[in-house]
Structures are given as structure tokens and as C-alpha cells.
Design an enzyme around this catalytic site. Structure first.
Site, short mmCIF file in Angstrom:
data_model
loop_
_atom_site.label_atom_id
_atom_site.label_comp_id
_atom_site.label_asym_id
_atom_site.label_seq_id
_atom_site.Cartn_x
_atom_site.Cartn_y
_atom_site.Cartn_z
CE LYS A 84 37.07 46.47 85.05
NZ LYS A 84 36.32 47.12 86.87
O1 G3P Z 1 33.81 43.64 87.66
C1 G3P Z 1 32.76 44.44 88.38
C2 G3P Z 1 31.72 44.74 89.60
O2 G3P Z 1 33.17 44.67 90.87
C3 G3P Z 1 30.86 45.08 90.38
O3 G3P Z 1 30.30 44.07 91.27
O4 G3P Z 1 28.60 43.73 92.55
O5 G3P Z 1 29.56 45.48 92.64
O6 G3P Z 1 27.74 45.31 90.85
P1 G3P Z 1 28.45 44.39 91.72
#
Ligand code: G3P
Length: 219
Positions: A84
Site C-alpha cells: 500500500k
Molecule cells: O482501509 C482503510 C481504512 O482502514 C480506513 O478506515 O475508518 O480509519 O477511515 P477509517
């Protein structure tokens, strides 16, 4: 549609993997830091569990030349690691180089159509729009999913659309409707999106009606 788990928690990954629904895992520095311990050991353990799945592991370096070296080291951890890399203009040259060297990439932190288009043009495996974080900023994150899906169809890019930062069941529905190739889900959202109160109620009603028959075994 492929379903990835958005976590680095081995116990949860193992539990969900047994259902046959899980095609891969996306980790990030936040997930790995939450689990503690040696992240290399954990990543290798997850890769060994899902031998046929893609396991995204994010770079932690920031200088482009260091990101390049780290990306290659991460990819060498296991054949199913997908590296990533944040969708930042500073990384365009190294992304191009890594794609050329056949290092599978998942471009993360995608927030607009042009970012997604350019990364797809470079030939990365996945682009990951962050739906929830776009919502947080006051922009409809689900609209971007449809825009990116149309863009990929229009130009016939091989890059897959991976819906990320999924916070609720509405996001899950939007990702399916937009035709996302992959959705990465926190385990609790996956669980929630498979439940419905009318399913529970229906099961209860059938069980009660069946009891009225008074038979012990069937068939
Ligand atoms: O896959 C990306 C994800 O983990 C981000 O999620 O909820 O931290 O925006 P969030």
C-alpha cells in the site's frame, strides 16, 4: 465481489476466514500498531493463513527513495503481499517503477477522480478510495465510488476498485451498487451488514409454529 477484512487482528481474521467469505486483508500502520508485537511476524502469519488472498501492507517511510526500497522489502515478505502506497504526487515515479518491476500495489488514500484515474493509468492492482473519510470532510464519499467505477469501465483499465474506510451498512450497499471489485470491511461492519431484524423475527415465528406440531424429530 471480493471481500477483504480491514484489520490486522489475527483472531478475527481467522474466525471470518472460516466462513469462506474472505478473499484478503487490508492492514495499515494504525491496524498493526493497535495489535502490538512484531508487525513482520503478524503479517507473515496472516499471509500464511490466506495463502490465496491479497494482504495489503502499507509503507511507513515517506521519502520516495525510501518508500521504493521499503515497498520491495514488504513485497518480499510473502508472495501474496500487496504494497500500500499513499496516493501522493511525490510517489508517481516510484509507483511507475514498482509497477514495471511487477510489485503489486494498492494505492491508498484516494479522494478524487483524477487521483484514481492517474493511478489506474500507471497500472496498479488496486485503488482505494476512502469513503468514510471523504464523508467526514463534508463530501459524499459514495459518489466517488460510482465515478471511479465508471472511469475504470470507460477506459478499460485493469485496476480494481477497492472501497475502503467503510463505516456503516449504507456504505456497503453503495459499494455494491457502484460495482466496486472489492470492499474492505472492519469485522464489526461485516457482521452488522449480514444481520436483519426481520430474519431474526422470521426464525422465531417459524420455530414457534413448528413447536405446535409437537413432533420431536424431522425428518
Ligand atoms: O482501509 C482503510 C481504512 O482502514 C480506513 O478506515 O475508518 O480509519 O477511515 P477509517
Amino acid at each position: 465481489m471480493k471481500i477483504f477484512l480491514d484489520t490486522a487482528n489475527y483472531a478475527l481474521i481467522e474466525r471470518w476466514f472460516q466462513t469462506g467469505l474472505i478473499d484478503g486483508v487490508t492492514t495499515n500502520p494504525t491496524h498493526l500498531s493497535k495489535e502490538g508485537g512484531d508487525p513482520v511476524v503478524l503479517v507473515k502469519k496472516i499471509c500464511a493463513l490466506l495463502v490465496d488472498g491479497h494482504i495489503s501492507v502499507e509503507v511507513t517511510e515517506t521519502a520516495p527513495e525510501r518508500v521504493y526500497t521499503q515497498a520491495k522489502a514488504l513485497a518480499a515478505l510473502s508472495p501474496n503481499v500487496v504494497v500500500k502506497i499513499p496516493c501522493h504526487p511525490d510517489y508517481l515515479c516510484i509507483i511507475q517503477k514498482l509497477v514495471h518491476e511487477e510489485i503489486p500495489l494498492n494505492i491508498t488514500l484516494v479522494f478524487n477522480l483524477m487521483q484514481g484515474m492517474c493511478m489506474s493509468k500507471l497500472g496498479v492492482v488496486y485503488i482505494s478510495p476512502f469513503v468514510g473519510r471523504l464523508d467526514d470532510s463534508g463530501v459524499d464519499g459514495t459518489a466517488l465510488l460510482s465515478e471511479l467505477s465508471d472511469m475504470l469501465d470507460t477506459y478499460d483499465y485493469e485496476t480494481e476498485l477497492l472501497a475502503a474506510s467503510i463505516r456503516h451498512v449504507g456504505h456497503v450497499h453503495a459499494a455494491i451498487e457502484a460495482g466496486a471489485d472489492v470492499i474492505t470491511l472492519p469485522p464489526e461492519i461485516l457482521a452488522k451488514s449480514l444481520e436483519h431484524p426481520l430474519t431474526d423475527r422470521g426464525m422465531e415465528l417459524f420455530a414457534n409454529d413448528w413447536k405446535k406440531l409437537g413432533i420431536q424429530t424431522f425428518p
